[in-house]
Design an enzyme around this catalytic site. Structure first.
Site, mmCIF file in Angstrom:
data_model
loop_
_atom_site.group_PDB
_atom_site.id
_atom_site.type_symbol
_atom_site.label_atom_id
_atom_site.label_comp_id
_atom_site.label_asym_id
_atom_site.label_seq_id
_atom_site.Cartn_x
_atom_site.Cartn_y
_atom_site.Cartn_z
ATOM 1 N N ARG A 100 29.285 94.466 57.480
ATOM 2 C CA ARG A 100 29.852 93.841 58.678
ATOM 3 C C ARG A 100 29.631 94.702 59.911
ATOM 4 N NH1 ARG A 100 31.179 89.003 60.165
ATOM 5 N NH2 ARG A 100 31.467 88.778 57.910
ATOM 6 N N ASN A 364 37.746 95.873 53.444
ATOM 7 C CA ASN A 364 37.892 94.850 52.416
ATOM 8 C C ASN A 364 36.759 93.836 52.477
ATOM 9 O OD1 ASN A 364 39.280 93.339 50.238
ATOM 10 N ND2 ASN A 364 40.938 94.722 50.791
ATOM 11 N N HIS A 366 35.857 91.117 54.087
ATOM 12 C CA HIS A 366 35.175 90.792 55.336
ATOM 13 C C HIS A 366 34.326 91.958 55.827
ATOM 14 C CE1 HIS A 366 34.810 89.534 59.632
ATOM 15 N NE2 HIS A 366 34.699 88.347 59.064
ATOM 16 N N CYS A 367 34.787 93.184 55.573
ATOM 17 C CA CYS A 367 34.094 94.391 56.047
ATOM 18 C C CYS A 367 32.760 94.633 55.345
ATOM 19 C CB CYS A 367 34.982 95.615 55.852
ATOM 20 S SG CYS A 367 36.619 95.495 56.586
ATOM 21 N N ILE A 368 32.601 94.094 54.142
ATOM 22 C CA ILE A 368 31.389 94.369 53.366
ATOM 23 C C ILE A 368 30.414 93.194 53.377
ATOM 24 C CG2 ILE A 368 32.504 96.071 51.891
ATOM 25 C CD1 ILE A 368 32.704 93.912 49.702
#
Length: 387
Positions: A100, A364, A366-368
């Site tokens: 992200r 989490n 969304h971050c990956i």
């Protein structure tokens, strides 16, 4: 394709679609960094594979893997993902796995043409308060991945930005947090209004909403994607707690009070859905700490440290919402949050993913993940996305 486009994405007619708009695919990066995923990254890698399995049901998946990790990664993914042949594995070095934040932000014009934005990445704060001391590999990923896709790109350097620090409604509104975008480690030479103009130019936006805060103890200086997200035009979900003794209470209250007073780019008042955070703080235990191997200059963790657990850090695929679940003494709050989000996102199935191992890395789901928008007409998108 290695060169950059000249010009301005907004003037060129490009803007950032919403995440709930249709995707062509998703970008992810294989997790191996010992300071994020441990000397034994098996649990994190299993969690990533759980996400892989869901994404490939409805869209393409691109996974970046360093050459030194390629053999082991391919074997592990093949063992844990039944439809392994659907995955596009690309050899590319990185410093960590936060697709992200290091991947390109994609923008699109009315004809469906896709272009990428290559922001400057400095590990969430550079020399001031960055989380690791070397980030040159991560800073190259956006450009290199655009070249892999044969997508034209804009060079936004030296403007520092991470993909997790912005949310788009796809209709001219961008949402950010003041705590992140005004932090001293990002763009200290720019004023708030100058930063806002950069966002409008590169993302084709008409209006920027500045939430005051993010999630308590979020080491990214409180990315917006952990506290608030657009789920439809004019609608957001906000991380919330009714517990006035929790440090998150005042932070979420400030955001709520702000959101109640603003309108989006189309002059709509926002419908705000409260999504409670886990009832019990998710903290590092001794086993977690013993698994980490931190490099010199890398941010370290401690036993008992509270992690920035939030259910807002979910990811839209074309057919599902991939939802972070934490288990343990938060099983009831996991179920409650799934039920709330299922009632809001009625055109997708909410899929809980055991995400504690991802949270231990510092972010989490969304971050990956980083979405690659689909190249289809505007009318067709709206029929599918919002019906």
């Amino acid at each position: 394709m290695n060169g950059y486009l000249s010009g301005n994405p907004k003037i060129d007619g490009y803007s950032m679609p919403a995440e709930y708009d249709l995707h062509d695919g998703t970008l992810m990066i294989w997790p191996t960094r010992p300071g994020s995923w441990g000397k034994n990254p098996t649990e994190a890698q299993k969690a990533f594979c759980s996400i892989f399995k869901e994404i490939i049901k409805s869209e393409k998946l691109y996974i970046l893997v360093a050459q030194k990790d390629m053999e082991n990664a391919r074997a592990f993914i093949k063992e844990n993902v039944p439809e392994f042949e659907k995955i596009n594995i690309i050899e590319m070095d990185s410093d960590d796995s936060w697709a992200r934040d290091v991947g390109p932000t994609f923008v699109r014009n009315e004809n469906g043409d896709i272009r990428g934005i290559d922001w400057e990445f400095n590990a969430w704060g550079g020399e001031y308060d960055g989380l690791y001391s070397s980030w040159d590999k991560d800073d190259k990923i956006a450009s290199e991945f655009c070249s892999v896709l044969n997508v034209n790109k804009y060079d936004a350097h030296p403007f520092v930005l991470e993909g997790g620090s912005i949310h788009s409604d796809g209709e001219g509104t961008i949402m950010v947090t003041e705590s992140c975008l005004l932090s001293k480690g990002r763009n200290p030479g720019l004023s708030k209004s100058e930063i806002e103009e950069k966002l409008k130019e590169y993302l084709g936006a008409e209006k920027v909403l500045w939430l005051p805060c993010g999630i308590y103890n979020d080491e990214t200086n409180e990315h917006v994607d952990n506290v608030c997200a657009f789920i439809a035009p004019g609608e957001v979900v906000l991380a919330w707690t009714d517990n006035k003794d929790d440090p998150q209470y005042e932070m979420s209250l400030r955001d709520y009070e702000y959101l109640e007073t603003v309108t989006d780019a189309r002059n709509r008042r926002l419908k705000i859905h409260k999504l409670p955070i886990p009832d019990n703080p998710v903290c590092c235990n001794k086993e977690d700490i013993d698994n980490y191997i931190f490099e010199e200059g890398e941010d370290e963790r401690e036993v008992g440290e509270r992690l920035a657990a939030s259910y807002v850090n979910f990811y839209f695929t074309n057919t599902e919402v991939l939802f972070p679940a934490f288990g343990g003494d938060n099983k009831e709050s996991d179920e409650r949050a799934v039920n709330i989000l299922s009632g809001i996102c009625k055109n997708r199935t909410v899929i809980p993913i055991d995400a504690r191992a991802i949270l231990l890395g510092g972010g989490n789901i969304h971050c990956i993940t980083q979405q690659i928008p689909a190249d289809i007409s505007n009318m067709r998108r709206k029929v599918i996305c919002f019906e």
